[in-house]
Scaffold this motif. Structure first.
Motif, PDB file in Angstrom:
ATOM      1  N   TYR A 124      17.711  41.633  44.841  1.00 40.26           N
ATOM      2  CA  TYR A 124      17.879  40.718  43.713  1.00 40.26           C
ATOM      3  C   TYR A 124      18.747  41.352  42.616  1.00 40.26           C
ATOM      4  CZ  TYR A 124      14.048  38.602  46.218  1.00 40.26           C
ATOM      5  OH  TYR A 124      13.283  38.070  47.207  1.00 40.26           O
ATOM      6  N   PHE A 125      18.544  42.651  42.447  1.00 45.22           N
ATOM      7  CA  PHE A 125      19.351  43.372  41.466  1.00 45.22           C
ATOM      8  C   PHE A 125      20.826  43.348  41.901  1.00 45.22           C
ATOM      9  CE2 PHE A 125      21.412  47.353  40.200  1.00 45.22           C
ATOM     10  CZ  PHE A 125      21.274  47.279  38.823  1.00 45.22           C
ATOM     11  N   ALA A 126      21.054  43.584  43.186  1.00 43.08           N
ATOM     12  CA  ALA A 126      22.420  43.571  43.716  1.00 43.08           C
ATOM     13  C   ALA A 126      23.066  42.204  43.489  1.00 43.08           C
ATOM     14  CB  ALA A 126      22.411  43.918  45.202  1.00 43.08           C
ATOM     15  N   ILE A 127      22.283  41.145  43.734  1.00 50.19           N
ATOM     16  CA  ILE A 127      22.823  39.789  43.608  1.00 50.19           C
ATOM     17  C   ILE A 127      23.156  39.458  42.148  1.00 50.19           C
ATOM     18  CG2 ILE A 127      22.235  37.324  43.855  1.00 50.19           C
ATOM     19  CD1 ILE A 127      20.676  38.227  46.427  1.00 50.19           C
ATOM     20  N   ILE A 128      22.297  39.863  41.234  1.00 51.75           N
ATOM     21  CA  ILE A 128      22.535  39.534  39.821  1.00 51.75           C
ATOM     22  C   ILE A 128      23.797  40.254  39.313  1.00 51.75           C
ATOM     23  CG2 ILE A 128      21.171  41.284  38.555  1.00 51.75           C
ATOM     24  CD1 ILE A 128      19.988  39.051  36.898  1.00 51.75           C
ATOM     25  N   THR A 129      24.017  41.477  39.766  1.00 49.76           N
ATOM     26  CA  THR A 129      25.219  42.210  39.332  1.00 49.76           C
ATOM     27  C   THR A 129      26.474  41.604  39.975  1.00 49.76           C
ATOM     28  OG1 THR A 129      24.746  43.846  41.039  1.00 49.76           O
ATOM     29  CG2 THR A 129      24.123  44.420  38.796  1.00 49.76           C
ATOM     30  N   LEU A 130      26.314  41.165  41.220  1.00 49.32           N
ATOM     31  CA  LEU A 130      27.432  40.510  41.906  1.00 49.32           C
ATOM     32  C   LEU A 130      27.795  39.207  41.186  1.00 49.32           C
ATOM     33  CD1 LEU A 130      29.347  40.136  44.341  1.00 49.32           C
ATOM     34  CD2 LEU A 130      27.455  39.070  45.550  1.00 49.32           C
ATOM     35  N   ALA A 131      26.761  38.466  40.794  1.00 45.72           N
ATOM     36  CA  ALA A 131      26.990  37.201  40.087  1.00 45.72           C
ATOM     37  C   ALA A 131      27.729  37.462  38.772  1.00 45.72           C
ATOM     38  CB  ALA A 131      25.654  36.512  39.810  1.00 45.72           C
ATOM     39  N   PHE A 132      27.323  38.526  38.075  1.00 44.37           N
ATOM     40  CA  PHE A 132      27.980  38.869  36.818  1.00 44.37           C
ATOM     41  C   PHE A 132      29.470  39.131  37.062  1.00 44.37           C
ATOM     42  CE2 PHE A 132      29.626  42.780  34.900  1.00 44.37           C
ATOM     43  CZ  PHE A 132      29.922  42.293  33.637  1.00 44.37           C
ATOM     44  N   SER A 133      29.760  39.905  38.096  1.00 46.16           N
ATOM     45  CA  SER A 133      31.134  40.254  38.424  1.00 46.16           C
ATOM     46  C   SER A 133      31.974  38.991  38.701  1.00 46.16           C
ATOM     47  CB  SER A 133      31.128  41.179  39.644  1.00 46.16           C
ATOM     48  OG  SER A 133      32.420  41.468  40.043  1.00 46.16           O
ATOM     49  N   GLU A 134      31.348  38.060  39.415  1.00 49.90           N
ATOM     50  CA  GLU A 134      32.061  36.819  39.743  1.00 49.90           C
ATOM     51  C   GLU A 134      32.286  35.958  38.492  1.00 49.90           C
ATOM     52  OE1 GLU A 134      33.570  35.926  42.718  1.00 49.90           O
ATOM     53  OE2 GLU A 134      33.118  38.043  43.028  1.00 49.90           O
ATOM     54  N   ILE A 135      31.312  36.002  37.570  1.00 54.48           N
ATOM     55  CA  ILE A 135      31.474  35.256  36.308  1.00 54.48           C
ATOM     56  C   ILE A 135      32.686  35.813  35.551  1.00 54.48           C
ATOM     57  CG2 ILE A 135      30.451  34.864  34.011  1.00 54.48           C
ATOM     58  CD1 ILE A 135      27.703  34.753  35.471  1.00 54.48           C
ATOM     59  N   ILE A 136      32.771  37.121  35.495  1.00 48.42           N
ATOM     60  CA  ILE A 136      33.886  37.778  34.783  1.00 48.42           C
ATOM     61  C   ILE A 136      35.211  37.312  35.388  1.00 48.42           C
ATOM     62  CG2 ILE A 136      35.030  40.031  34.359  1.00 48.42           C
ATOM     63  CD1 ILE A 136      32.576  39.651  32.634  1.00 48.42           C
ATOM     64  N   ARG A 137      35.241  37.301  36.708  1.00 46.57           N
ATOM     65  CA  ARG A 137      36.480  36.934  37.408  1.00 46.57           C
ATOM     66  C   ARG A 137      36.844  35.467  37.118  1.00 46.57           C
ATOM     67  NH1 ARG A 137      38.546  36.466  42.733  1.00 46.57           N
ATOM     68  NH2 ARG A 137      36.537  35.737  43.483  1.00 46.57           N
ATOM     69  N   SER A 138      35.821  34.617  37.119  1.00 44.06           N
ATOM     70  CA  SER A 138      36.068  33.201  36.830  1.00 44.06           C
ATOM     71  C   SER A 138      36.584  33.027  35.412  1.00 44.06           C
ATOM     72  CB  SER A 138      34.782  32.394  36.981  1.00 44.06           C
ATOM     73  OG  SER A 138      34.340  32.493  38.289  1.00 44.06           O
ATOM     74  N   VAL A 139      35.996  33.747  34.479  1.00 43.99           N
ATOM     75  CA  VAL A 139      36.436  33.654  33.080  1.00 43.99           C
ATOM     76  C   VAL A 139      37.898  34.083  32.983  1.00 43.99           C
ATOM     77  CG1 VAL A 139      36.133  34.659  30.767  1.00 43.99           C
ATOM     78  CG2 VAL A 139      34.141  33.927  32.070  1.00 43.99           C
TER      79      VAL A 139
END
Lengths: 337, 273
Positions: A124-139
């Motif tokens: 779950y920790f891995a997924i939340i950090t991955l999601a953050f990374s993808e948010i940054i990329r989308s922004v």
């Protein structure tokens, strides 16, 4: 009798060997021993070393697996690029300030992300950090007026050279080493070893998790800035999921919790494609298969990574050599008597 | 005989006027529909060695987890050195004076023996991150002090010669001893030992008995221990509590417990009539 080098002597030895390494490297590059592609690979290796040792703080020392390093790298890269492109300052001072801005902005995001992220563990920790990374990329993609959109930022001033990059590598490695050899480092390691036992010793594990994650993000941001100035152009597509995985592979391959392992694996994997390209000119298309095959072989025969959790200490090696010489001499004297 | 007044521990006369280190009133915890511990009352005073016994699954380790705030009690109140522990977490509980060892040894296996003790001494010296990174004089002073203290603690169990060994390389008995030292490093006012003699041979157990008394005398702390080795419990404890199905069924001196039919029944069962 054993001879132990005192701390000041160890520090002097380490500083001298670092200066020697930097001067020698710079000299070898200046005399033209390496070609352009090789120099570029050496500098790329330096950037990957910073990324790997930064990630090693969370993966190796803290025992959590994040998949969002690319996001922090992007934040650092873009923050520094904005500053450099603004032209407020020029020259080496601009480079240093840009690096610091990159580290701070990335560290700040790391701090903010770590607070909700460490409520979770494992996958779950891995997924939340991955999601953050993808948010940054989308922004980065969706605000083209500021970030340049999918095309990214171009004409970033070029400050990187061997001396600059490897000076940063050394500073980052030294800072991580100094943190890990202090009581704060011991607290981080104890968290990895056993959270319940660590708490029962009065260690505020949540605080240390956030601290470790933040400094990891800080150094990753610095690597992102160096990457940006080295490339001269950055785009969101470079900060995808695979970038995070690449760095993770380096840490795991070198041995989780071993700084020398992360350094070796980063240098090895960053230069392997170039090496395979030069060796296998006729089989150029197959080099990625060879690359993957090498990774599989290492993981099968050395699952704990190349170095396990061993950490290199130049002064400790010197100490051992001195002891061996000294003890063997003493023994000989005894035999003669 | 079910003990009625659980709040008053049966203490040697010397300790009668010493204030309570830990006091539990009606503490209990439910896991879903299972009541693991119910109406647990205990009062342990300074320098008291108290034992907690009971059949497997009686809830002894759960009591330890409640006392150290690994679990939050469903009901009841606990006082640690006169402080209500309601809002505390396990870190704050440790900082308020409670330390423990574990039934299954929980050492920091990849760290050296001295590093394990140094983690126990984590809150001893306040050296900030800035001082640590730049190796200012405060850092060196604090590290020297901590290492000196760690070696002093290791010398209690004669472990100074293995200070640089990786803790997982120690023998089982030494690992248990190291866990006790690490707990002592946090400067507790009460030490909870969860089956400290498990896996030890008889001579090691005798040595442990002496060490438990030595710790009590030299550190001036209370000790609460869970143990199945009755020789150790009867030999070292001044008071013993017996837990069965999460309820404290008896409490008294070792002699009283040995002769208590309720305790005998809990351990051996009732004879068929």
């Amino acid at each position: 009798m054993k001879n132990n080098l005192s701390m000041p002597v160890r520090y002097v030895i380490n500083i001298l060997s670092i200066i020697f390494f930097l001067v020698l490297g710079n000299f070898l590059l200046k005399i033209g021993l390496f070609g352009r592609a090789q120099v570029s690979t050496i500098i790329q290796s330096g950037i990957y070393i910073i990324l790997a040792v930064s990630l090693n703080i969370v993966v190796g020392y803290l025992g959590h697996i994040p998949l969002g390093q690319a996001g922090f790298m992007a934040i650092g890269g873009y923050a520094a690029a904005f500053f450099w492109k603004s032209g407020i300052l020029g020259g080496e001072l601009a480079f240093i300030i840009g690096i610091i801005i990159a580290g701070i902005s990335s560290g700040l995001f790391g701090f903010l992300i770590s607070m909700p992220a460490f409520r979770l563990n494992g996958d779950y920790f891995a997924i939340i950090t991955l999601a953050f990374s993808e948010i940054i990329r989308s922004v980065l993609i969706n605000f083209p007026k500021v970030t340049g959109g999918a095309q990214g930022l171009k004409r970033i001033p070029k400050y990187s050279n061997f001396f600059c990059v490897y000076s940063i590598v050394i500073i980052v490695c030294t800072l991580i080493h100094l943190i890990m050899k202090s009581k704060h480092g011991r607290a981080i390691l104890s968290t990895r070893e056993d959270e319940i036992a660590s708490k029962s010793c009065g260690v505020n594990i949540r605080r240390y998790k956030i601290f470790a994650f933040t400094i990891s993000a800080f150094f990753t941001g610095i690597a992102g800035a160096v990457y940006a100035t080295n490339q001269g152009i950055i785009a969101p597509s470079e900060y995808g999921f695979m970038k995070s995985v690449d760095v993770l592979v380096m840490v795991v391959l070198g041995g989780m919790g071993s700084m020398i392992g992360s350094i070796t694996a980063a240098a090895f994997l960053a230069s392997l494609p170039l090496f395979l390209q030069s060796v296998m000119k006729s089989f150029n298309n197959y080099r990625m298969i060879v690359y993957s095959f090498i990774l599989i072989i290492i993981m099968v025969f050395k699952p704990s990574g190349l170095f396990g959790n061993y950490d290199f200490s130049f002064s400790a090696i010197l100490e051992r050599i001195i002891n061996r010489l000294f003890v063997s001499k003493n023994e000989k004297v005894h035999e003669n008597l | 005989m079910i003990v009625r007044d659980m709040h008053k521990s049966i203490l040697p006369k010397r300790d009668q006027n010493v204030k309570a280190v830990i006091e539990c009133k009606g503490v209990g915890i439910d896991f879903g529909g299972l009541c693991a511990v119910n109406d647990f009352n205990i009062l342990i005073k300074k320098e008291e060695i108290c034992g907690l016994i009971g059949p497997n699954g009686a809830g002894k380790t759960t009591v330890f987890n409640l006392l150290t705030k690994v679990y939050t009690p469903t009901r009841g109140v606990m006082y640690l050195n006169d402080k209500n522990t309601k809002s505390m977490n396990s870190i704050e509980a440790n900082q308020s004076g409670i330390a423990r060892t574990f039934q299954n040894i929980r050492l920091f296996k990849n760290m050296t023996v001295i590093e394990n003790v140094l983690v126990g001494l984590h809150n001893e010296e306040n050296c900030g991150i800035f001082e640590s990174i730049f190796r200012l004089s405060k850092y060196w002073r604090s590290e020297d002090l901590l290492k000196k203290r760690a070696m002093e603690l290791l010398s209690i169990f004669g472990m100074t010669n293995v200070a640089d060994h990786i803790s997982s390389s120690l023998s089982y008995g030494s690992q248990r001893r190291l866990e006790i030292i690490r707990a002592l490093a946090t400067r507790p006012s009460i030490l909870l030992l969860d089956e400290p003699a498990a896996g030890m041979n008889s001579s090691e157990t005798v040595e442990l008995m002496e060490n438990i008394k030595k710790i009590r005398d030299s550190f001036g702390i209370a000790i609460l221990l869970i143990e199945h080795d009755m020789n150790l419990v009867m030999g070292v404890c001044e008071t013993i509590g017996v837990l069965n199905y999460g309820v404290l069924i008896a409490k008294g001196t070792p002699r009283e417990i040995q002769n208590n039919p309720v305790v005998v029944e809990a351990y051996l069962g009732k004879a068929k009539e």
